[in-house]
Scaffold this active site. Structure first.
Site, mmCIF file in Angstrom:
data_model
loop_
_atom_site.group_PDB
_atom_site.id
_atom_site.type_symbol
_atom_site.label_atom_id
_atom_site.label_comp_id
_atom_site.label_asym_id
_atom_site.label_seq_id
_atom_site.Cartn_x
_atom_site.Cartn_y
_atom_site.Cartn_z
ATOM 1 N N LYS A 155 1.035 -0.946 -0.331
ATOM 2 C CA LYS A 155 0.499 -0.099 0.175
ATOM 3 C C LYS A 155 0.839 1.187 0.543
ATOM 4 O O LYS A 155 0.693 2.036 -1.103
ATOM 5 C CB LYS A 155 -0.722 0.284 1.024
ATOM 6 C CG LYS A 155 -2.057 1.318 1.582
ATOM 7 C CD LYS A 155 -2.518 1.528 2.862
ATOM 8 C CE LYS A 155 -1.682 1.827 3.776
ATOM 9 N NZ LYS A 155 -1.725 3.246 4.475
ATOM 10 N N ASN A 156 2.042 1.378 1.034
ATOM 11 C CA ASN A 156 2.327 2.866 0.916
ATOM 12 C C ASN A 156 3.462 3.034 0.025
ATOM 13 O O ASN A 156 4.107 4.089 -0.485
ATOM 14 C CB ASN A 156 3.503 2.623 2.388
ATOM 15 C CG ASN A 156 2.448 3.013 3.757
ATOM 16 O OD1 ASN A 156 1.017 3.237 3.541
ATOM 17 N ND2 ASN A 156 2.857 2.300 5.176
ATOM 18 N N ARG B 162 -8.870 -0.251 4.117
ATOM 19 C CA ARG B 162 -7.860 0.860 3.680
ATOM 20 C C ARG B 162 -6.271 -0.235 2.809
ATOM 21 O O ARG B 162 -5.529 0.764 1.861
ATOM 22 C CB ARG B 162 -7.782 2.218 4.782
ATOM 23 C CG ARG B 162 -9.261 2.859 5.264
ATOM 24 C CD ARG B 162 -8.263 3.899 6.331
ATOM 25 N NE ARG B 162 -7.217 4.642 5.057
ATOM 26 C CZ ARG B 162 -5.957 5.411 5.563
ATOM 27 N NH1 ARG B 162 -7.090 6.554 6.554
ATOM 28 N NH2 ARG B 162 -5.774 6.387 5.335
ATOM 29 N N ARG C 77 -0.020 15.069 13.506
ATOM 30 C CA ARG C 77 1.223 14.184 12.286
ATOM 31 C C ARG C 77 1.616 16.104 11.172
ATOM 32 O O ARG C 77 1.145 15.779 10.070
ATOM 33 C CB ARG C 77 0.521 13.107 11.336
ATOM 34 C CG ARG C 77 0.691 12.051 12.118
ATOM 35 C CD ARG C 77 -0.071 10.870 11.024
ATOM 36 N NE ARG C 77 0.653 9.729 10.285
ATOM 37 C CZ ARG C 77 0.348 9.318 9.952
ATOM 38 N NH1 ARG C 77 -1.235 8.806 9.450
ATOM 39 N NH2 ARG C 77 1.476 8.889 8.689
ATOM 40 N N PRO C 78 2.188 15.865 12.108
ATOM 41 C CA PRO C 78 2.923 17.565 10.778
ATOM 42 C C PRO C 78 3.448 16.949 8.752
ATOM 43 O O PRO C 78 4.079 16.144 8.885
ATOM 44 C CB PRO C 78 3.913 18.333 12.192
ATOM 45 C CG PRO C 78 4.592 16.552 12.447
ATOM 46 C CD PRO C 78 3.128 15.708 12.711
ATOM 47 N N VAL C 79 3.569 18.405 8.579
ATOM 48 C CA VAL C 79 3.938 18.122 7.614
ATOM 49 C C VAL C 79 4.900 19.201 7.134
ATOM 50 O O VAL C 79 5.647 19.633 5.818
ATOM 51 C CB VAL C 79 2.824 18.057 6.293
ATOM 52 C CG1 VAL C 79 1.988 16.954 5.849
ATOM 53 C CG2 VAL C 79 1.580 19.846 6.243
ATOM 54 N N ARG D 238 -4.308 11.704 4.510
ATOM 55 C CA ARG D 238 -3.152 12.001 4.681
ATOM 56 C C ARG D 238 -1.304 11.893 3.386
ATOM 57 O O ARG D 238 -1.229 12.773 3.679
ATOM 58 C CB ARG D 238 -2.409 11.597 5.393
ATOM 59 C CG ARG D 238 -3.101 12.051 6.564
ATOM 60 C CD ARG D 238 -2.490 12.075 8.148
ATOM 61 N NE ARG D 238 -1.136 12.357 8.099
ATOM 62 C CZ ARG D 238 -1.507 13.412 8.804
ATOM 63 N NH1 ARG D 238 -2.123 14.306 9.088
ATOM 64 N NH2 ARG D 238 1.179 14.390 8.771
ATOM 65 N N CYS E 6 -4.628 13.709 13.056
ATOM 66 C CA CYS E 6 -5.146 11.948 12.647
ATOM 67 C C CYS E 6 -5.033 11.163 14.021
ATOM 68 O O CYS E 6 -5.386 11.836 14.597
ATOM 69 C CB CYS E 6 -4.123 11.033 11.707
ATOM 70 S SG CYS E 6 -2.868 10.227 12.818
ATOM 71 N N ASP F 86 4.485 0.746 12.171
ATOM 72 C CA ASP F 86 2.853 -0.053 12.041
ATOM 73 C C ASP F 86 2.257 -1.640 12.136
ATOM 74 O O ASP F 86 1.171 -1.889 11.943
ATOM 75 C CB ASP F 86 2.794 0.106 10.713
ATOM 76 C CG ASP F 86 2.872 1.679 9.544
ATOM 77 O OD1 ASP F 86 2.640 2.290 10.496
ATOM 78 O OD2 ASP F 86 2.972 1.491 8.433
ATOM 79 N N LEU G 243 7.935 19.429 7.285
ATOM 80 C CA LEU G 243 9.513 18.811 7.066
ATOM 81 C C LEU G 243 8.984 18.803 5.298
ATOM 82 O O LEU G 243 9.755 19.115 4.709
ATOM 83 C CB LEU G 243 10.049 17.362 6.848
ATOM 84 C CG LEU G 243 10.435 17.302 8.511
ATOM 85 C CD1 LEU G 243 11.353 16.098 9.387
ATOM 86 C CD2 LEU G 243 11.606 18.253 8.749
#
Ligand code: UD1
Length: 420
Positions: free
Chosen positions: A22-23, A396, A121-123, A92, A116, A304, A125
């Protein structure tokens, strides 16, 4: 709405095939925005998140279809550069369109992902990376707006190892003018797969799989065909199922070298594993030994797999300490596991799990993808009936999970339900 109804206590045995990652899919698909034309990506999993990314890319003007495992992406018609709130709030990983759109079209507008289920969960970066490559990034009414005439290579050193930021900046840098060096880059196999895909498109990237990536920007990229890697988290979940509820099960079409940390912990827990090139066989131990784990970036123990490990340790013969170092609050599964009879106490980012003789079936609610997986694992060994509500979380990231588990002998049904 659906729920899973599980009759616990059946011994699992047999073979199960792992789907594509998935990822990795969620990174490969937006990378196709970097070149106009037709891509074919084999081993694509049929998952809700992949469908969400397809919808997002269709909103941008791409055409996407999935026939069996073969995904076709045509990016010729891309003419819209905005990722709307309605899709980003669902997933996300939508932020992955930022780098490719900016690099190829000089403009991207992406709804700002919120928190989440398990916390912030910052973005930052991702955004700092784009700015270092010369983009002007602003926040406007809940949207990230990024603009640049032509990105320029830069030295970018992440203070935290981030899968998403590494992937996004890598996708932006491949079309930038000059050289980009990314320090403290993520080593995750999904990032290596993304890099291999970009290289096949004509990108020049050195150091994939190491913490320093050197990228020489090129003027243009071309479409290509690619085979996605297997999903190491799905494979890992089946291995934990084998340790908890086997019998002996054979996990096929996986990449054992992507799971070395999990495999050694399972051996410490007393399971007997036999590893070949593309499969792992696991034989459950008579008694599960307690094993402490601390999550960390690859090749460490994956966050995970943390929820599934707590489910396993809930049946161990002692006490195990599970430390979460990536997402400090990622313990929403714990109160639900406790409803099934697990003895788990959480203090800050540490869960102390005292194994119990037996878990007992109950109604439980999933809160996120891996939390759902842990509840299903617990339900497989709990006495009596377990009902896991909110199956959409599981959909998902696990392809046809109930069919795969039934193939191993589990008694699990997907049942329509109006309970929420
Ligand atoms: C990816 C995975 C997710 C996995 C996670 C960690 C995808 C689609 N998702 O998520 O399944 O749980 O890696 O292995 O691939 N961080 C910042 N600022 C940023 C970005 C991240 O501080 O801009 C922090 C995060 O809060 C976290 C750490 O970096 O503590 C790692 O997160 P990251 O690797 O970025 O996770 P994702 O890419 O979102």
């Amino acid at each position: 709405m659906y729920k899973f109804v599980i009759q616990g206590g059946t011994k699992l045995s047999g073979k199960v095939e792992v789907s594509g990652a998935k990822n990795a899919s969620l990174a490969l698909m937006p990378a196709a925005l970097l070149a106009p034309g037709k891509f074919k990506i084999d081993n694509t999993p049929d998952l809700a998140d992949v469908l969400t990314m397809s919808k997002l890319m269709e909103t941008l003007g791409a055409k996407i279809s999935l026939s069996g495992r073969l995904q076709t992406i045509d990016t010729k018609g891309v003419s819209n550069f905005e990722a709307p709130y309605e899709l980003v709030k669902k997933m996300r990983a939508s932020i992955y369109v930022l780098g490719p759109l900016l690099a190829r079209y000089g403009y991207a507008k992406v709804s700002m992902p919120g928190g989440c289920a398990w916390g912030p969960r910052p973005v930052n970066l991702h955004l700092e990376g784009m700015e270092k490559l010369g983009a002007e990034v602003t926040l406007d009414s809940g949207y990230i707006v990024a603009r640049s005439k032509k990105l320029t290579g830069a030295k970018i050193n992440f203070d935290v190892s981030s899968v998403g930021a590494t992937g996004n900046v890598m996708m932006a840098a491949v079309l930038a003018k000059g050289t980009t060096v990314i320090g403290n880059a993520a080593l995750e196999p999904e990032i290596v797969a993304l890099g291999d895909f970009l290289v096949k498109m004509g990108a020049r990237i050195d150091g994939l799989g190491t913490s320093t990536l050197t990228i020489e920007g090129v003027d243009e990229l071309v479409p290509c065909d690619f085979r996605n890697i297997p999903d190491r988290i799905e494979a890992g979940t089946f291995l934990v199922a084998g340790a908890m509820a086997g019998g002996t099960i054979e996990v096929l079409n996986c990449e054992p070298k992507h799971m070395s940390s999990l495999i050694s912990r399972l051996e410490e827990a007393g399971a007997v594993l036999s590893v070949s090139k593309e499969s792992v066989t696991i034989q459950a131990p008579d008694a599960i030994r307690p094993v402490d784990v601390s999550t960390s970036p690859y090749p460490g123990f994956p966050t995970d797999m943390q929820a599934q490990w707590i489910a396993l340790m809930a049946r161990s013969s002692g006490s195990a300490v599970i430390t979460e170092t990536i997402y400090y609050d990622r313990f929403k599964h714990v109160p639900e596991l406790v409803r099934l009879g697990a003895n788990v106490e959480v203090k800050e980012n540490v869960a102390i799990v005292k194994g119990v003789e037996a878990l007992k079936g109950a109604k439980v609610m999933s809160t996120d993808l891996r939390a759902s997986a842990s509840l299903i694992l617990a339900g497989l060994v709990a006495e009596g009936t377990t009902e896991v509500l909110r199956v959409y979380h599981m959909d998902r990231g696990y392809e046809h999970i109930e069919k795969k588990l039934r193939g191993l002998g589990a008694e699990i049904e997907r049942v329509q339900s109006d309970e929420f």
